[in-house]
Design a protein around this motif. Structure first.
Motif, mmCIF file in Angstrom:
data_model
loop_
_atom_site.group_PDB
_atom_site.id
_atom_site.type_symbol
_atom_site.label_atom_id
_atom_site.label_comp_id
_atom_site.label_asym_id
_atom_site.label_seq_id
_atom_site.Cartn_x
_atom_site.Cartn_y
_atom_site.Cartn_z
ATOM 1 N N ASN A 1 -8.205 -6.655 -13.684
ATOM 2 C CA ASN A 1 -8.071 -6.115 -15.040
ATOM 3 C C ASN A 1 -6.619 -6.222 -15.481
ATOM 4 O O ASN A 1 -5.775 -6.789 -14.772
ATOM 5 C CB ASN A 1 -8.600 -4.671 -15.121
ATOM 6 C CG ASN A 1 -7.865 -3.724 -14.179
ATOM 7 O OD1 ASN A 1 -6.684 -3.904 -13.880
ATOM 8 N ND2 ASN A 1 -8.569 -2.697 -13.704
ATOM 9 N N SER A 2 -6.324 -5.663 -16.633
ATOM 10 C CA SER A 2 -4.979 -5.788 -17.197
ATOM 11 C C SER A 2 -3.927 -5.074 -16.351
ATOM 12 O O SER A 2 -2.739 -5.385 -16.441
ATOM 13 C CB SER A 2 -4.963 -5.221 -18.621
ATOM 14 O OG SER A 2 -5.334 -3.849 -18.617
ATOM 15 N N ARG A 3 -4.355 -4.140 -15.491
ATOM 16 C CA ARG A 3 -3.394 -3.367 -14.706
ATOM 17 C C ARG A 3 -2.927 -4.109 -13.457
ATOM 18 O O ARG A 3 -1.929 -3.719 -12.849
ATOM 19 C CB ARG A 3 -4.002 -2.017 -14.325
ATOM 20 C CG ARG A 3 -4.403 -1.165 -15.525
ATOM 21 C CD ARG A 3 -4.758 0.230 -15.106
ATOM 22 N NE ARG A 3 -3.597 0.933 -14.580
ATOM 23 C CZ ARG A 3 -3.655 2.120 -13.973
ATOM 24 N NH1 ARG A 3 -4.834 2.724 -13.810
ATOM 25 N NH2 ARG A 3 -2.558 2.704 -13.523
ATOM 26 N N SER B 1 -4.030 -3.577 -4.957
ATOM 27 C CA SER B 1 -3.507 -2.295 -4.469
ATOM 28 C C SER B 1 -2.769 -1.580 -5.594
ATOM 29 O O SER B 1 -3.377 -0.827 -6.349
ATOM 30 C CB SER B 1 -2.597 -2.514 -3.245
ATOM 31 O OG SER B 1 -1.603 -3.495 -3.522
ATOM 32 N N VAL B 2 -1.455 -1.832 -5.742
ATOM 33 C CA VAL B 2 -0.706 -1.123 -6.782
ATOM 34 C C VAL B 2 -0.980 -1.728 -8.153
ATOM 35 O O VAL B 2 -1.342 -2.901 -8.283
ATOM 36 C CB VAL B 2 0.813 -1.124 -6.493
ATOM 37 C CG1 VAL B 2 1.109 -0.432 -5.177
ATOM 38 C CG2 VAL B 2 1.360 -2.539 -6.490
ATOM 39 N N THR B 3 -0.770 -0.909 -9.172
ATOM 40 C CA THR B 3 -1.020 -1.326 -10.555
ATOM 41 C C THR B 3 0.304 -1.546 -11.283
ATOM 42 O O THR B 3 1.384 -1.399 -10.702
ATOM 43 C CB THR B 3 -1.854 -0.257 -11.279
ATOM 44 O OG1 THR B 3 -1.203 1.017 -11.141
ATOM 45 C CG2 THR B 3 -3.247 -0.168 -10.675
ATOM 46 N N ASP B 4 0.203 -1.881 -12.556
ATOM 47 C CA ASP B 4 1.405 -2.255 -13.301
ATOM 48 C C ASP B 4 2.385 -1.105 -13.484
ATOM 49 O O ASP B 4 3.570 -1.329 -13.771
ATOM 50 C CB ASP B 4 1.020 -2.826 -14.676
ATOM 51 C CG ASP B 4 0.143 -1.880 -15.482
ATOM 52 O OD1 ASP B 4 -0.241 -0.816 -14.941
ATOM 53 O OD2 ASP B 4 -0.159 -2.212 -16.646
ATOM 54 N N ASP B 5 1.930 0.146 -13.312
ATOM 55 C CA ASP B 5 2.849 1.275 -13.406
ATOM 56 C C ASP B 5 3.347 1.729 -12.037
ATOM 57 O O ASP B 5 3.995 2.772 -11.905
ATOM 58 C CB ASP B 5 2.179 2.451 -14.125
ATOM 59 C CG ASP B 5 0.891 2.893 -13.450
ATOM 60 O OD1 ASP B 5 0.536 2.307 -12.398
ATOM 61 O OD2 ASP B 5 0.232 3.809 -13.981
ATOM 62 N N GLY B 6 3.026 0.944 -10.995
ATOM 63 C CA GLY B 6 3.518 1.227 -9.652
ATOM 64 C C GLY B 6 2.644 2.165 -8.838
ATOM 65 O O GLY B 6 2.950 2.426 -7.669
ATOM 66 N N LYS B 7 1.571 2.657 -9.416
ATOM 67 C CA LYS B 7 0.710 3.580 -8.676
ATOM 68 C C LYS B 7 -0.149 2.832 -7.664
ATOM 69 O O LYS B 7 -0.632 1.738 -7.943
ATOM 70 C CB LYS B 7 -0.188 4.356 -9.641
ATOM 71 C CG LYS B 7 0.562 5.332 -10.532
ATOM 72 C CD LYS B 7 -0.399 6.077 -11.450
ATOM 73 C CE LYS B 7 0.363 7.064 -12.339
ATOM 74 N NZ LYS B 7 -0.560 7.773 -13.272
ATOM 75 N N LEU B 8 -0.317 3.463 -6.508
ATOM 76 C CA LEU B 8 -1.218 2.908 -5.504
ATOM 77 C C LEU B 8 -2.624 3.356 -5.869
ATOM 78 O O LEU B 8 -3.063 4.453 -5.527
ATOM 79 C CB LEU B 8 -0.835 3.398 -4.102
ATOM 80 C CG LEU B 8 -1.740 2.939 -2.957
ATOM 81 C CD1 LEU B 8 -1.830 1.424 -2.892
ATOM 82 C CD2 LEU B 8 -1.242 3.504 -1.630
ATOM 83 N N GLU C 1 0.835 -1.202 0.000
ATOM 84 C CA GLU C 1 0.000 0.000 0.000
ATOM 85 C C GLU C 1 0.870 1.252 0.000
ATOM 86 O O GLU C 1 0.711 2.160 0.820
ATOM 87 C CB GLU C 1 -0.939 -0.022 1.207
ATOM 88 C CG GLU C 1 -1.837 -1.253 1.227
ATOM 89 C CD GLU C 1 -3.303 -0.921 1.395
ATOM 90 O OE1 GLU C 1 -3.599 0.207 1.810
ATOM 91 O OE2 GLU C 1 -4.145 -1.783 1.114
ATOM 92 N N VAL C 2 1.771 1.294 -0.950
ATOM 93 C CA VAL C 2 2.629 2.457 -1.140
ATOM 94 C C VAL C 2 3.028 2.477 -2.616
ATOM 95 O O VAL C 2 3.138 1.424 -3.260
ATOM 96 C CB VAL C 2 3.879 2.375 -0.229
ATOM 97 C CG1 VAL C 2 4.743 1.178 -0.587
ATOM 98 C CG2 VAL C 2 4.680 3.657 -0.280
ATOM 99 N N THR C 3 3.209 3.659 -3.160
ATOM 100 C CA THR C 3 3.598 3.767 -4.567
ATOM 101 C C THR C 3 4.962 3.122 -4.795
ATOM 102 O O THR C 3 5.897 3.316 -4.017
ATOM 103 C CB THR C 3 3.645 5.240 -4.995
ATOM 104 O OG1 THR C 3 2.320 5.778 -4.914
ATOM 105 C CG2 THR C 3 4.156 5.392 -6.420
ATOM 106 N N VAL C 4 5.057 2.353 -5.864
ATOM 107 C CA VAL C 4 6.294 1.647 -6.202
ATOM 108 C C VAL C 4 6.954 2.347 -7.388
ATOM 109 O O VAL C 4 6.310 2.537 -8.429
ATOM 110 C CB VAL C 4 6.000 0.181 -6.566
ATOM 111 C CG1 VAL C 4 7.294 -0.562 -6.886
ATOM 112 C CG2 VAL C 4 5.236 -0.514 -5.444
#
Length: 656
Positions: A307-309, A293-300, A257-260
């Motif tokens: 889905n695809s993310r 939580s985070v998506t494939d672009d690292g955003k929380l 639960e933090v931006t990567v």
């Protein structure tokens, strides 16, 4: 979120820090609060201060370890030892994780934790009517209609009275008893690494349910440390796997639960994949679940759907727990993504927050659960402790360290009612393993009982929980703490009008020899009150024919098509045959023990066990059930007298 909901969250989540409350609010919108930008100079200063603090903290930990070593050397009896080494604790940071700095590192937990035995229960079934005994059919679960249940126990920060290995006196604290519907149980806190207490492990394992700990990353510094290099990723995987092996639990819920940073995403994918592989291969029944939580672009950015993310995390784990702020559109898109992944939908667990954040919860949870079930997904229930935690709204003191009878009774009633409402959406696992024994103890009591005799002293110890009914008791019976045969409680019958189900079973009697024993008592008009334990028996190879056994007190056995009325043996069973070795003369006044020995003329299957109790209409007589015992015997065990039932020879499956 409206003002009323915000007020509810404030009232029921006081243990959460302000930052945690904000984070939960963010989950509903799917958009995190802006992260603070810290300059490199400031980070350096903070690191230096933290480093100095860790030095002092390290010294304090070493001193504490020395004291605990001395205490351990003083221990003589593991049953009475009160040292903190047997007390559950979370792990706070990477150094503690990687260096295995836990108080119980030298404890052999195999002495204290019952291994998971999946043979105790059979494959799940769907029940047409959960509590009704007669006419309630079951439908098999297959790959096309399979739905599973993950229960995420997140209550008041956790590590409360349940953290103790030995008993506390708070007998009214939260207990979970509806294991027959659960496929995975997760012990959750907002600490970095949450290790489930052994009481929960024993209660879950006794019912055949695997237990997950929680690996949650809510600080950028923690993330940077374990994703720094390939070696740090491997070390973290190794450390988490070691915890499973040491403490005896089955895997992890992973929640980042933090931006990567985008450049660290390959390392995060590698971590999830490696943790899943290691847990699956080195931990018995090992499982790893990813939290949406985070998506494939690292955003929380909680997606509230598959889905695809977030699909790559789904591929690298055994399943994904979807955040609870979904709607019908999210369900449709999740089904489409699962099809693209060529994966079964039961690997997608749609979240329900019982506190009602985003979707209907509380006693309106059925509507949410029906949407999940009708869409073919599994469910992930957050915070079922709502039934206990919210009692304070009605003036109850849920923090009394000695427990409170009103809290205990109110919690159990609310809990049964809540689970009874959502049960039609769940599958039920029948008990399968023999011998089968239960004294209905929920893992607590205002006092202890042995053969009906009272032993003063309240206790709360989930390791002492016995096998629980397969379906919610609701208005048919209640756990009764004033009087019991064994453990901390009995079942007090409240339905005197019709037969009701207690246990869904799949007991195979390959040789056709059944032993049934039970202990009960009648307080009041014992002459006018009848008590039967009722069994539904089917042919071993099919379940489309029934024979009902009414195990009560009749004038000799009445063997008839579809219904047989049996009388108990006139003398006690030989002590070597089963677990109830106490003879009836050693029971406390009022308790009675009945034994039944039955020989069928072919293999049969016991599929349901229930109660049928009748009393005069205006009577206040009370009936209590203390123990149920079932076993399959060999032909050599037949001795003395028994009842022959030629169910095959005389075609007694159907009325003639």
């Amino acid at each position: 979120m409206d003002n009323l909901e915000s007020k509810v969250l404030e009232d029921t989540s006081k243990v959460m820090e302000n930052s945690e409350t904000e984070r939960e609010n963010d989950k509903i919108t799917g958009i995190p609060a802006a992260e603070e930008v810290v300059s490199g100079t400031k980070r350096g200063i903070e690191a230096e201060v933290v480093g100095r603090g860790e030095g002092r903290e390290e010294k304090e930990k070493e001193n504490a370890c020395e004291k605990e070593t001395v205490q351990r050397e003083k221990c003589r009896d593991q049953n009475t030892c009160r040292c903190t080494q047997l007390e559950a604790e979370p792990i706070k940071d990477n150094r503690q994780l990687l260096e295995f700095r836990v108080r119980s590192r030298d404890i052999d937990w195999r002495q204290y934790v019952q291994p998971l035995d999946t043979s105790v229960r059979a494959a799940a079934v769907y029940l047409d009517r959960q509590a009704d005994f007669v006419g309630s059919r079951r439908r098999e679960v297959n790959e096309d209609n399979r739905r599973e249940l993950l229960v995420c126990h997140d209550m008041m920060g956790n590590y409360l009275e349940d953290r103790h290995f030995h008993s506390s006196q708070k007998y009214d604290d939260y207990r979970f008893v509806h294991w027959s519907a659960v496929d995975y149980f997760c012990y959750f806190s907002h600490d970095y690494v949450t290790i489930p207490p052994c009481g929960w492990l024993n209660a879950a394992h006794r019912h055949g349910v695997p237990v997950l700990g929680t690996f949650i990353v809510e600080a950028a510094a923690r993330l940077d440390e374990f994703l720094a290099t390939e070696e740090s990723v491997e070390s973290t995987v190794e450390a988490l796997t070691r915890l499973c092996q040491h403490f005896g639990f089955e895997g992890w819920l992973v929640n980042v639960e933090v931006t990567v940073p985008q450049g660290k995403m390959p390392s995060l994918y590698h971590f999830v994949r490696q943790l899943t592989t290691a847990t699956e291969s080195r931990v018995p029944h090992g499982r790893v679940f990813w939290y949406d939580s985070v998506t494939d672009d690292g955003k929380l950015q909680w997606q509230n759907e598959l889905n695809s993310r977030n699909a790559r995390f789904f591929r690298h784990s055994h399943g994904t727990l979807i955040n609870y702020a979904w709607d019908e559109g999210h369900l449709e898109r999740s089904a489409q993504q699962a099809a693209r992944e060529q994966a079964p939908q039961h690997r997608v667990f749609m979240g329900l927050d019982v506190f009602g954040r985003s979707r209907k919860g509380g006693f309106q949870s059925l509507e949410t659960m029906q949407l999940i079930a009708n869409s073919g997904f599994s469910a992930g229930i957050f915070a079922p402790g709502w039934t206990f935690e919210t009692l304070h709204r009605f003036g109850y003191n849920i923090k009394n360290p000695r427990g409170d009878e009103q809290v205990n009774a109110s919690f159990l009633a609310r809990n049964e009612a809540w689970w009874a409402r959502i049960w039609p959406t769940l599958a039920t696992h029948p008990y399968r393993s023999l011998p089968f024994f239960t004294d209905f103890c929920v893992g607590s009591g205002r006092m202890e009982f042995e053969r009906g005799w009272r032993i003063p002293g309240a206790f709360f110890n989930l390791s002492r929980q016995s096998l629980q009914p397969s379906v919610p008791l609701d208005r048919n019976a209640v756990h009764h703490f004033d009087d019991a045969y064994s453990g901390g409680c009995s079942l007090l019958v409240t339905n005197y009008e019709r037969a009701f189900r207690l246990f869904v079973t799949d007991f195979e009697l390959a040789l056709g020899v059944l032993l049934l024993s039970y202990v009960f008592r009648i307080d009041g008009d014992a002459v006018a009150t009848t008590f039967d334990l009722l069994l539904r028996v089917t042919p071993l190879r099919s379940n489309d024919e029934d024979l009902y056994l009414f195990c009560g007190d009749y004038e000799g056995a009445i063997v008839a098509p579809q219904r047989c009325y049996l009388s108990p043996l006139e003398r006690d069973m030989p002590s070597g045959l089963h677990r109830l070795r106490q003879f009836s003369r050693s029971l406390a006044v009022g308790w009675q023990m009945r034994h039944y020995l039955v020989k069928f003329d072919g293999p049969v299957r016991v599929q349901d066990i229930g109660v049928k109790c009748r009393r005069p209409e205006e009577s206040s007589t009370q009936a209590k059930l203390g123990v149920v015992y079932v076993d399959a015997l060999s032909l050599e065990d037949l001795r003395g007298t028994w009842t022959d039932i030629p169910v095959y020879g005389k075609r007694m499956w159907n009325e003639q």
